[in-house]
Design an enzyme around this catalytic site. Structure first.
Site, PDB file in Angstrom:
ATOM      1  CD  GLU A   1     -25.897  30.948  -9.219  1.00 40.10           C
ATOM      2  OE1 GLU A   1     -27.004  31.023  -8.639  1.00 40.10           O
ATOM      3  OE2 GLU A   1     -25.555  31.705 -10.143  1.00 40.10           O
TER       4      GLU A   1
ATOM      5  CG  ASP B   1     -24.218   6.115   5.731  1.00 39.75           C
ATOM      6  OD1 ASP B   1     -23.744   7.212   6.068  1.00 39.75           O
ATOM      7  OD2 ASP B   1     -23.701   5.390   4.862  1.00 39.75           O
TER       8      ASP B   1
ATOM      9  CG  HIS C   1     -20.931   2.245   7.094  1.00 40.69           C
ATOM     10  ND1 HIS C   1     -22.177   2.712   7.447  1.00 40.69           N
ATOM     11  CD2 HIS C   1     -21.086   1.686   5.861  1.00 40.69           C
ATOM     12  CE1 HIS C   1     -23.035   2.454   6.468  1.00 40.69           C
ATOM     13  NE2 HIS C   1     -22.397   1.830   5.505  1.00 40.69           N
TER      14      HIS C   1
ATOM     15  CD  GLN D   1     -15.780  -1.572  -2.098  1.00 41.60           C
ATOM     16  OE1 GLN D   1     -16.471  -1.122  -1.191  1.00 41.60           O
ATOM     17  NE2 GLN D   1     -15.178  -0.810  -3.005  1.00 41.60           N
TER      18      GLN D   1
ATOM     19  CD  GLU E   1     -28.349  30.762 -12.762  1.00 37.61           C
ATOM     20  OE1 GLU E   1     -28.938  30.603 -11.674  1.00 37.61           O
ATOM     21  OE2 GLU E   1     -27.612  31.738 -13.006  1.00 37.61           O
TER      22      GLU E   1
ATOM     23  CB  SER F   1      -0.919   0.016   1.223  1.00 38.37           C
ATOM     24  OG  SER F   1      -1.578   1.257   1.334  1.00 38.37           O
TER      25      SER F   1
END
Length: 330
Positions: free
Chosen positions: A230, A190, A107, A83, A226, A50
């Site tokens: 925004e 969630d 979680h 996963q 738009e 990693s």
């Protein structure tokens, strides 16, 4: 709901314990560093290849493999992608857990949907900060914290809740407030929020608004401003003070137009579809579909990603964001 603060949590339930944090992504780096700087004995568990190994070591943390970290630890926090957790649990975590250990999650997905079924001799808890990891870390370094959720799924030692509260305190969460929940409620709310509002509903609303203006002959650039650009201004107002703050802050024209036209878009039929989406979360259909998608090599998700990336709003958006100096990385 029970809400806990500094006086309700005691770091003594973690002091003297060996703590492994598996993963060093958004949440993993915040948990590892905050606990380490709270004076706790922390190691990070990662795959040897990693890229995060070097980052964690540079931050002053000890890094080992997932299996080694789990075998060494009394408390193991799993902060890997949903996963990936089942396979890693079966291969590297479960064989190295001992009775009386604590298995923690950020979680509830894999516990709630029984992808991971720990031995009854192991505490199972959840500590879930309600913000991205970078904010968990930043507020801690500023002497504050973010609100957190905690939950207890199994408590053979009788100390699971106290450990969860202590973890939240070490993160800085008890300075903001820690809400007690359960794995079911955290997971289902969630997932529903992500699908119906935050990631699914909002994205489709943006695209539909953009397409409506463009199909009516308006320039893509104006449609982007738009319907996409925004939106942040409005969401920031929601974030700071709710619906009332937004309505107070916008023009009377915008407030009246929103209040009278909004319900024509989000009709009872839309809410009925939301209920169907919630049912798919509650009964496990979504979880099964997602797991099958992952196991099948993400074929459908890959197509959806490609379709999204090719949408006209993405192309004009990239061009317009180059005009915004505050978004250009230096």
């Amino acid at each position: 709901m029970n809400v806990y603060y500094e006086k309700d949590a005691d770091l003594a339930y973690l002091q003297g314990k060996k703590i492994a944090v598996l993963g060093y992504g958004s949440q993993g780096h915040a948990h590892s560093l905050n606990l380490h700087e709270s004076g706790l004995n922390v190691r990070v568990g990662l795959r040897p290849e990693s890229a995060s190994c070097a980052k964690a070591r540079e931050a002053g943390l000890e890094v080992t493999s997932v299996a080694e970290a789990t075998k060494w630890a009394d408390i193991v926090m799993v902060l890997l992608p949903d996963q990936n957790q089942k396979a890693v649990y079966e291969a590297e975590i479960a064989p190295n857990l001992e009775p009386g250990n604590t298995l923690a999650f950020g979680h509830g997905f894999n516990i709630h949907y029984k992808q991971i079924v720990p031995a009854s001799s192991v505490n199972v808890i959840m500590i879930a900060p309600k913000s991205p990891g970078h904010l968990v870390r930043r507020t801690y370094t500023e002497g504050n914290g973010v609100p957190c959720l905690i939950a207890v799924h199994q408590d053979p030692t009788g100390e699971a809740k106290q450990q969860a509260l202590a973890w939240a305190k070490a993160l800085g969460g008890t300075k903001a407030g820690v809400i007690e929940t359960n794995f079911k409620n955290e997971t289902e709310t969630d997932l529903f929020g992500e699908q119906a509002v935050l990631c699914g509903g909002s994205a489709e609303l943006i695209k539909a608004g953009f397409e409506t203006l463009v199909e009516a002959g308006y320039p893509e650039e104006l449609a982007y401003f738009e319907c996409m650009h925004e939106l942040k201004l409005i969401v920031d107002l929601y974030y700071e003070g709710g619906l009332s703050r937004m309505n107070y802050s916008v023009s009377d024209t915008a407030e009246y137009g929103g209040m009278t036209r909004g319900p024509r878009l989000i009709t009872p039929a839309v809410k009925a579809e939301m209920k169907k989406i919630l049912e798919e979360v509650q009964d496990g259909r979504f979880a099964k579909e997602f797991i099958d998608e992952c196991n099948g090599g993400y074929q459908n998700l890959s197509k959806l990603r490609e379709s999204n990336s090719n949408h006209a709003i993405e192309k004009v958006g990239a061009k317009l964001r180059n005009m915004m100096s505050w978004l250009i990385k230096k």
